[in-house]
Write a protein that holds these residues in place. Structure first.
Motif, mmCIF file in Angstrom:
data_model
loop_
_atom_site.group_PDB
_atom_site.id
_atom_site.type_symbol
_atom_site.label_atom_id
_atom_site.label_comp_id
_atom_site.label_asym_id
_atom_site.label_seq_id
_atom_site.Cartn_x
_atom_site.Cartn_y
_atom_site.Cartn_z
ATOM 1 N N LYS A 2 28.423 39.464 50.075
ATOM 2 C CA LYS A 2 29.023 39.671 48.750
ATOM 3 C C LYS A 2 29.577 38.354 48.221
ATOM 4 O O LYS A 2 30.280 37.654 48.946
ATOM 5 N N GLY A 146 38.571 43.709 41.212
ATOM 6 C CA GLY A 146 38.295 43.259 42.577
ATOM 7 C C GLY A 146 37.398 44.221 43.353
ATOM 8 O O GLY A 146 37.176 44.056 44.551
ATOM 9 N N ASP A 149 34.168 44.028 46.275
ATOM 10 C CA ASP A 149 34.317 44.039 47.740
ATOM 11 C C ASP A 149 34.028 45.443 48.265
ATOM 12 O O ASP A 149 33.390 45.616 49.302
ATOM 13 N N ALA A 204 44.894 39.272 47.148
ATOM 14 C CA ALA A 204 43.696 39.534 46.346
ATOM 15 C C ALA A 204 42.405 39.304 47.105
ATOM 16 O O ALA A 204 41.334 39.675 46.646
ATOM 17 N N ARG A 412 45.248 36.475 38.227
ATOM 18 C CA ARG A 412 45.536 37.504 37.244
ATOM 19 C C ARG A 412 46.818 38.206 37.614
ATOM 20 O O ARG A 412 47.213 38.237 38.747
HETATM 21 MG MG MG Z 1 37.918 39.632 44.643
#
Ligand code: MG
Ligand code: ADP
Ligand code: ASP
Length: 412
Positions: A2, A146, A149, A204, A412
């Motif tokens: 990924k 996010g 993942d 994160a 962020r």
């Molecule tokens: Mg991420």
């Protein structure tokens, strides 16, 4: 494999990633690749939507945000073709990534992975758009910021992959965010449970749900850099801890808001009413504190994510007819700082040391919550960096060298 947004943020980086995937294939592996939207695309799309509507409908938001990943998969596939290899790109819905209908934070219900298996069997590198899915009614959903993942780990589980590699812009999981503490320590391994806590508490580097999947389906998970060849961090069932160390890592969440219900009538069922109403609106409540009862009335406070504040206040005010209270107050811009470590239960004085360290920064702690493997403090947001630096050295986590971070990044 990924690859996150910054790993495919430019044409040059996209080419580099394509080469990395081809190298892996040439080592004899079958590869399924999940990609995020390029660079800050998702943030830019959000900004764009806000210029037209301050509170855009969640369904339309998902329709918009999923375009970012669709651009990436097509371009990455083209880059691989340019290197003379077969690749095929798919959206989430094409590969049967079925979710519930909670726009903006959908949960995966099922993955019909036959299309991926067929494409692999034909010798293709398969490239799947991260962070997106579809409901049974063919509505497009996203898994939350996010969330690529999670796409990767869930796919790895569904196809029985030997390994799931999360390539990002740092060398692995560190003792804390290496962008804040340059002497953060790279962890060679970490347990699923500790990683889960760190991720939920704001680190994160991995999406919490991805870790949940990895633990549940026993996916071998590695976090590593897409820019270097350094060994990454292995996330596994049990991880060794240095002798005497109680804290594995420190996480922070900058986006915490507090709601206080003041002078609420004290009778059984009041808390249940509030939290049921919030749950019905899919608002997650975090730390809850109820203060002493006086004259049959009590105050209680709880925290929610900053994004949910407005809606949560609305929900609470809407309960006025169901039980009586004097006032509702809210405060945003708070942070939650947490220490995490499996060794904590057997080491006395860890929480005391945390409170003392924060106190020495001249900061008062508003709320606390603990579990067997973590302690979290809610504090005002101003001295976050100093607090994290101080905790990092107080718990003996400072490394002797500086961490690798692949370029600047706005958090962020
Ligand atoms: Mg991420
Ligand atoms: P990607 O786009 O690859 O998914 P993210 O920005 O989502 O990348 O996650 C990587 C970032 O996570 C790093 O750049 C780092 O600033 C941040 N981070 C926060 N906590 C940690 C930690 N404990 N270890 C490593 N990185 C962390
Ligand atoms: N592009 C999405 C985001 O920025 C998903 C991801 O990168 O994992 O949140």
């Amino acid at each position: 494999m990924k690859f996150g947004g910054s790993s495919v943020g430019t044409v040059e980086r996209m080419k580099h990633v394509a080469q990395r995937i081809v190298d892996k294939k040439q080592q004899g592996h079958q590869c399924v690749v999940v990609v995020s939207a390029m660079g800050d695309t998702t943030d830019e799309l959000i900004d764009l939507s806000r210029q037209l509507n301050e509170r855009p409908p969640a369904r339309e938001m998902d329709m918009l945000l999923t375009t970012g990943e669709q651009v990436s998969v097509a371009l990455l596939s083209m880059a691989i073709h340019a290197l003379g290899h077969e690749a095929v790109s798919y959206t989430g819905w094409q590969v049967g990534m079925m979710t519930d209908g909670t726009h903006g934070k959908a949960r995966i219900k099922d993955i019909k992975a036959h299309k991926i298996r067929e494409a692999l069997a034909k010798g293709n590198i398969v490239i799947v758009a991260g962070f997106q899915g579809m409901t049974e009614d063919q509505e497009i959903t996203t898994l939350g910021r996010g969330g690529s993942d999670t796409t990767a780990v869930a796919l790895a589980a569904a196809i029985g992959a030997d390994l799931c590699e999360i390539y990002t812009d740092v060398d692995g999981v560190y003792s804390t965010d290496p962008r804040i503490v340059r002497k953060a320590r790279k962890l060679n391994e970490i347990s699923y449970d500790e990683m889960l806590e760190l991720a939920f508490l704001g680190a994160a580097v991995l999406h919490p749900r991805a870790v949940e999947y990895a633990k549940h389906y026993k996916v071998r998970l590695v976090v590593r850099s897409s820019f270097t060849n350094h060994e990454g961090t292995l996330v596994k069932e049990e991880a060794v801890m240095e002798q005497g160390a109680a804290v594995r890592g420190i996480a922070y969440d900058k986006n915490v808001a507090k709601i206080s219900i003041l002078g609420a009538e004290d009778r059984p069922g009041v808390l249940a009413k509030v939290f049921t109403a919030l749950a019905e609106e899919k608002i997650d409540v975090d730390v809850i504190v109820q203060s002493g009862v006086k004259d049959g009335r009590a105050d209680f406070s709880f925290t929610v994510s900053g994004a949910d504040l407005e809606k949560a206040v609305e929900v609470v005010k809407g309960l006025k007819g169901e039980f009586d209270f004097e006032d509702v107050r809210s405060e945003s811009g708070l942070v939650k700082v947490s220490i995490v470590g499996a060794g904590m239960v057997s080491t006395p004085g860890v929480a005391a040391k945390m409170f003392d360290t924060i106190y020495r920064q001249g900061v008062s702690i508003q709320m606390v919550s603990t579990s067997e493997i973590k302690v979290s403090c809610i504090v005002s947001g101003e001295n976050l960096t100093e607090i994290i630096l101080a905790l990092h050295s107080a718990f003996g986590l400072d490394a002797s060298t500086e961490a690798f971070v692949g370029g600047p990044k706005e958090r962020r």
